[in-house]
Design an enzyme around this catalytic site. Structure first.
Site, PDB file in Angstrom:
ATOM      1  CD  GLU A  10      -1.828   2.300   1.652  1.00 56.42           C
ATOM      2  OE1 GLU A  10      -2.477   3.253   1.187  1.00 56.42           O
ATOM      3  OE2 GLU A  10      -0.957   2.428   2.529  1.00 56.42           O
ATOM      4  CD  GLN A  69      -4.540  -7.479  -0.682  1.00 53.08           C
ATOM      5  OE1 GLN A  69      -4.209  -6.391  -0.200  1.00 53.08           O
ATOM      6  NE2 GLN A  69      -3.763  -8.554  -0.637  1.00 53.08           N
ATOM      7  CB  CYS A  99      -3.309  -4.517   6.299  1.00 53.49           C
ATOM      8  SG  CYS A  99      -2.757  -2.800   6.470  1.00 53.49           S
ATOM      9  CD  GLU A 202      13.217  -9.673   7.148  1.00 49.70           C
ATOM     10  OE1 GLU A 202      14.202  -8.935   7.294  1.00 49.70           O
ATOM     11  OE2 GLU A 202      12.041  -9.240   7.193  1.00 49.70           O
TER      12      GLU A 202
END
Length: 332
Positions: A10, A69, A99, A202
């Site tokens: 976002e 989405q 989120c 990651e």
């Protein structure tokens, strides 16, 4: 062959970034930034703003499919918006349960819904009922909200509700984006469900990818910040899978991509402050993958005029030292 997905970030990964990174190669799928469903059935222009690819068959200019989405807590309203997105040509609907934003979570959306698996089941079930059978429904979750107690229950709820695919960010909401990502939990989730799963979290390098693959057993991975820091990482991962090694993109090539991004924003008539902010945000993240980006960011961080910013990046790209680096990489 490994399946790679460009993550929805976002405020950063808009249609322009999707176009540039999918054209660079290696990505099999993209997902839009979340469309926040709270009160209304959105008109078509809202979906086109977030996903202009809907106007070209639901794919980027280079042919990579783009899922729409949605994020919200009202099952029926989510279903109505999902059905409309599908009618506009969305090749799939993805539901955001991951989120970590404080603002989003205060409004009963995103990762806050992970506190109760029934939330996931009810929302996904409503979307699955509303969307035509040929349009896949998927969901993205984290390992939990404050802890990991419900991580298997949430994954099973996604499957039971009828989703065809699950993406798991291997951290809780409270853990945010702080290292490490807990890839070992991905293997446990894979063993507990039968639908395909994508691992996320990651992966900054080919070495990170290989380690995550070995620990999780996944064959599908979502790349977010790692793809912004190293725009060619998907290509290098795909090469690694077939026993090849690709040299990292030169800094000059990265700068050319950034300049193209500026051109796309200017052509789209985005506001000037928005343009400069997005470029500086991207350069700041590229510092993770390119040493030259640190000096570049220091030189541009106070620039607000998009023309001045473009001139500075062009000057850096055309620096003879960067051209020599290009020649060296080409020779290798």
């Amino acid at each position: 062959m490994t399946h790679l997905v460009l993550a929805p970030m976002e405020g950063l990964v808009d249609w322009r970034v999707r176009q540039l990174l999918s054209a660079t190669g290696g990505f099999d799928l993209c997902v839009t930034e979340f469309i926040r469903v709270s009160q209304n059935l959105f008109p078509a222009h809202v979906f086109y703003r977030y996903c202009p690819e809907l106007l070209q068959g639901g794919k980027t200019a280079s042919g990579t499919p783009v899922l729409v989405q949605l994020m919200g807590h009202d099952p029926e309203l989510m279903g109505e918006n999902a059905a409309f997105a599908a009618s506009l040509g969305a090749p799939g609907i993805d539901i955001n349960f991951g989120c970590p934003s404080k603002t989003v979570n205060k409004r009963e959306a995103g990762a806050s819904l992970l506190k109760c698996p029934d939330n996931l089941f009810n929302i996904i079930s409503a979307v699955r009922r509303a969307v035509p059978d040929h349009v896949p429904v998927s969901a993205k979750i984290r390992l939990g909200y404050a802890d990991k107690e419900l991580y298997l229950d949430n994954a099973r709820a996604v499957e039971a509700a009828g989703a065809q695919h699950l993406t798991v960010h291997a951290r809780t909401k409270v853990e945010g984006y702080k290292p490490p990502a807990h890839w070992e939990y991905l293997a446990r989730i894979r063993a507990a469900i039968s639908i395909p799963m994508t691992g996320n979290g990651e992966i900054w390098s080919v070495a990170d990818y290989a380690k995550c693959r070995d620990i999780s057993g996944c064959d599908s991975f979502m790349l977010g910040r790692g793809a912004i820091a190293a725009p060619d990482i998907a290509n290098r991962i795909k090469a690694y899978d077939v026993g090849q090694t690709l040299a990292k993109q030169s800094w000059s090539v990265v700068l050319t991509m950034l300049l193209t991004y500026i051109d796309l924003m200017v052509a789209d008539d985005a506001t000037e402050n928005h343009q400069a902010g997005r470029i500086k945000q991207w350069v700041a993240m590229i510092r993770k993958g390119h040493d030259q980006a640190a000096d570049c960011f220091d030189q541009i961080k106070r620039i607000r005029d998009i023309g001045e910013l473009r001139a500075k990046l062009s000057e850096d790209r055309d620096n003879p030292e960067n051209q020599r680096q290009n020649d060296q990489i080409a020779a290798e």
